[in-house]
Write an enzyme that holds these catalytic residues in place. Sequence first.
Site, short mmCIF file in Angstrom:
data_model
loop_
_atom_site.label_atom_id
_atom_site.label_comp_id
_atom_site.label_asym_id
_atom_site.label_seq_id
_atom_site.Cartn_x
_atom_site.Cartn_y
_atom_site.Cartn_z
N LYS A 1 28.49 -14.14 48.78
CA LYS A 1 29.10 -12.55 48.91
C LYS A 1 29.03 -12.34 50.79
O LYS A 1 29.34 -11.60 50.21
CB LYS A 1 26.96 -12.65 48.05
CG LYS A 1 27.14 -13.04 46.98
CD LYS A 1 25.40 -12.93 46.26
CE LYS A 1 25.01 -12.92 45.18
NZ LYS A 1 23.40 -12.85 44.91
N TYR B 1 33.39 -14.86 40.13
CA TYR B 1 32.16 -14.82 40.70
C TYR B 1 31.42 -17.14 40.49
O TYR B 1 31.04 -16.94 42.02
CB TYR B 1 31.35 -14.38 40.47
CG TYR B 1 29.82 -13.93 41.05
CD1 TYR B 1 29.67 -13.47 42.41
CD2 TYR B 1 28.75 -14.72 40.32
CE1 TYR B 1 28.05 -13.89 42.50
CE2 TYR B 1 27.08 -14.43 40.44
CZ TYR B 1 27.48 -14.55 41.62
OH TYR B 1 26.38 -14.63 41.95
N VAL C 1 21.54 -20.40 46.95
CA VAL C 1 20.10 -21.03 45.98
C VAL C 1 20.54 -22.78 46.56
O VAL C 1 19.65 -23.61 46.03
CB VAL C 1 20.02 -20.48 44.64
CG1 VAL C 1 19.39 -19.94 45.17
CG2 VAL C 1 21.69 -20.97 44.14
N SER D 1 25.62 -17.60 47.01
CA SER D 1 25.26 -16.31 47.46
C SER D 1 25.51 -16.05 48.91
O SER D 1 26.09 -14.98 48.99
CB SER D 1 24.03 -15.85 46.90
OG SER D 1 23.25 -15.69 46.11
N TYR E 1 17.21 -11.35 50.35
CA TYR E 1 16.60 -10.50 49.29
C TYR E 1 15.51 -9.82 49.79
O TYR E 1 15.69 -8.77 51.09
CB TYR E 1 16.21 -11.85 47.81
CG TYR E 1 17.11 -12.41 47.72
CD1 TYR E 1 18.81 -12.26 47.55
CD2 TYR E 1 17.81 -13.37 48.16
CE1 TYR E 1 19.68 -12.57 46.54
CE2 TYR E 1 18.67 -15.20 47.94
CZ TYR E 1 20.01 -14.32 46.99
OH TYR E 1 20.45 -14.80 46.57
N1 GLU Z 1 25.72 -18.87 41.74
C1 GLU Z 1 24.13 -18.09 41.55
C2 GLU Z 1 23.81 -17.07 40.85
O1 GLU Z 1 24.66 -16.42 40.80
C3 GLU Z 1 24.14 -17.54 43.61
C4 GLU Z 1 22.40 -16.78 43.77
C5 GLU Z 1 22.09 -17.67 44.71
O2 GLU Z 1 22.59 -18.24 45.54
O3 GLU Z 1 20.70 -16.27 45.22
O4 GLU Z 1 22.84 -17.26 40.55
#
Ligand code: GLU
Length: 346
Positions: free
Chosen positions: A86, A209, A279, A83, A261
Amino acid sequence: MFETDAADVAQRSSTGSLPPAPRVDELVAAAHARYAPLDEGDVADYIPELAEADPAWFGLALVGVDGRAHTAGDADVAFSIQSISKAFVFALVCDELGHELVHERVGVNNTGLPFNSVIALELNDGSPMNSMVNAGAIATTALVPAADAEDRWRRIRDGLSRFAGRPLDLDDVVHRSESLTNHRNRALARLLQSYGRLDVDPDETVDVYTRQCSLSVTAVDLAIMGATLADGGVNPVTGERVVSAEACRDTLALLASCGLYERSGEWLFEIGMPAKSGVAGGLVAVAPGKGAIGTFSPRLDPAGNSVRGQRACAHLSRSLGLNLFASDPAGPAPAGAAGPIGGTTR
Ligand code: GLU
């Protein structure tokens, strides 16, 4: 409540610059030594390959806007960015398309719900709310101007590589593992499409993504990427301008409200730095004008944030004066300076 246990570390104010380099080295080593024995939290397993991580890994890096790196532990161990990508894709999109468009097309408010929530989309009439949750990140990836999905992927990989100052590779094993299990992200993309919020093919966009999340980085890479955001968009190691200062400002504002989050408020309250977690166990925390911390430790709290990474950032935020909200009184006004309205001076 968010746990930091760093209350015994003296809080320095955020005014000024980082302490001298040997002192930064010392404090980075101290934060690493203090939290290496911590074994709280669990390694993510909803992407099968991530479960293979060694729970003992713990890397810490701080890169200043002078380009100097201060590291401890497994700072060179590679892991998938997940993530955290992002944040940097958002910066690229802000840079190309501007403040207004991302505000209007994706949004900049916290959902208060988990990163892969479907309900959040439904509750908000199909608005993904922000680019740090999966739905918003997929919508943001779709906004990267490109001829087709391959071109979009190439632009994202090039952009993130410029943030890191080296070519970043795809971790094929993680990409394959997530591609076989990312049904929820595909559902989110279809839902976005049903609300007219996705102008390109949903499956292709989820694949781009998933690839951006599978880019392989180290804690040092994350610190350099974060330091580029701290340095008005110029990579302090390569000297290359990656994005505009305005794109950095917008990205850091979003990270402050949405980077951790549904725990973003607690994080800001305790640590006071724009940040983003992933994650696989990565975390980047940015001190605008000073530099950034990159950490890697795969044990996560229930919201998906690295436990050791959060604790180490709390420690360094206090000891290095990185909390944006910590100030000292400026002291008495110099003789002859105008006093406040009413005529008294302090
Ligand atoms: N590729 C993971 C997903 O889409 C990223 C989630 C994360 O790192 O919080 O679930």
